[in-house]
Design a protein around this motif. Structure first.
Motif: not given
Length: 423
Positions: A251, A258-259, A261-266
């Motif tokens: 991160r 967008k990546h 945001e997806k990384l934060n979700e994971l």
């Protein structure tokens, strides 16, 4: 009547055999005392003769069944039980022949003399054979056989006209039968007392076996929980931690939004999973128990409960309870408190729960009191796997403690446990 009562209480067939043996034996005595001829068949020689034939054969047949059952010959010596069965068949045969008067009855008298001799021989051999296997009954049965041999011989010689009539020979049948009834009654009483002792020993052995099994099962469960907790913490937990740290490093790099945001979700999912793994590991085996001790582990458990539930848990533990029992048994105290607090949450519908732990002399006193709805302690199913009380009881037994549950419907519950302190 006594034998009938004993049969109803024990369901041992031997008491039925003894009961009918007494009936037929008394019939023999009634015949020789003249009661049968005087009151039952005063004008019938045929039925007088048949009565004594039936009474004699019945008493011997029931004696054989009694001996086989009493001495447990089917187990100790099956061949002897077969001999007794053959003798019984022969008695039934000569009894059938006796109904053909007068020739058949004369044959019956001769056959009865032969069979009673065979009976005494087989019986004597049986008594001698079981002297090492049934020591409790050997002397009693030996006395019975001696009486049967001595007075039976006198009786047979008297009937054959070989001995003169006197007090002994005139009452020889009484000396045969009455001692048999008294000796067998004494033997049955002794057998009944031995059965009670055997049942007591067996019951105690079963209880001890059940306790050993329960302890072994609980120890196995705790050991498996320890292993699973270690695997969750050291393997899965560490892997998730590595994954989350790797995501943190990624991160920091320049990546598209967008990546990111997806990384934060994971990362959130990974962190939540890591927290769940730690919670599961803690429930399986509280790591604090091994690192900082029992007292701190209990305090931590109560503190976490107050954070997540609306019930007010109050811990009253003025001094440390570390090392009050052997270290490997401390988990049982922790589990007991865990089960009791879970019961308060799930079933009690309480607002306040007080956990008091103290040491008095050489006893650790634990009491858990709530102001919930309570329950009926007289209800036979109140200890069941759903409320964990069976587990609490088993763990208390492992600690050599005593469990007392005091509860009234709509008036709360108090559970008190007394555990000997490790010296």
């Amino acid at each position: 009547l006594l034998n009938l009562v004993l049969y109803i209480n024990t369901l041992e067939r031997i008491y039925v055999y003894s009961m009918f043996f007494n009936v037929f034996s008394l019939g023999v005595l009634f015949y020789f005392d003249g009661i049968i001829k005087l009151y039952f068949f005063p004008n019938s020689l045929y039925w007088n003769n048949q009565f004594i034939a039936i009474a004699f054969c019945g008493s011997f047949i029931l004696t054989n069944y009694y001996i086989v059952e009493f001495l447990n010959l089917r187990q100790h010596k099956k061949r002897l039980s077969t001999y007794f069965l053959m003798v019984n068949s022969a008695f039934l045969l000569i009894l059938g022949v006796s109904f053909w008067h007068p020739t058949g009855f004369n044959w019956y008298l001769k056959g009865n003399l032969v069979l009673t001799t065979v009976e005494v021989i087989v019986l004597s051999y049986s008594i001698l054979y079981i002297r090492k296997k049934e020591k409790d009954y050997f002397l009693i049965q030996l006395l019975s056989v001696i009486c049967l041999n001595v007075f039976g011989t006198i009786s047979q010689c008297t009937f054959s006209g070989l001995l003169p009539i006197n007090f002994l020979t005139n009452h020889s049948v009484h000396f045969v039968i009455l001692p048999q009834i008294l000796i067998q009654a004494f033997a049955l009483g002794k057998r009944f007392s031995i059965l009670i002792k055997q049942q007591t020993i067996m019951r105690k052995s079963l209880q001890e076996s059940a306790q050993v099994y329960s302890r072994s099962l609980i120890n196995t469960i705790e050991e498996e929980r320890r292993r699973l907790s270690k695997d969750f913490h050291d393997s899965i937990g560490q892997n998730l931690l590595v994954i989350r740290n790797g995501m943190l490093r990624i991160r920091k790099d320049n990546i598209e939004d967008k990546h990111r945001e997806k990384l934060n979700e994971l990362m959130h999912i990974t962190s939540d999973t890591l927290d769940e793994i730690r919670m599961i590991s803690q429930n399986l085996r509280p790591t604090m128990l091994d690192s900082i001790g029992l007292t701190a582990s209990i305090e931590s458990m109560i503190r976490k409960l107050n954070e997540v539930v609306e019930i007010n848990f109050i811990l009253d533990c003025p001094e440390s309870v570390d090392n009050v029992v052997q270290s490997e048994l401390e988990i049982n105290i922790y589990r007991i408190l865990q089960e009791l607090t879970n019961n308060s949450i799930k079933h009690a519908k309480a607002q306040n729960v007080t956990i008091a732990i103290s040491k008095e002399n050489d006893i650790l006193l634990i009491s858990v009191t709530d102001d919930g709805i309570g329950f009926d302690i007289n209800f036979k199913d109140y200890i069941n796997p759903k409320n964990g009380l069976s587990s609490i009881k088993e763990r208390t037994n492992i600690l050599n403690g005593k469990l007392n549950i005091d509860s009234v419907k709509n008036n709360g519950t108090k559970v008190t446990i007394l555990i000997p302190v490790n010296k």
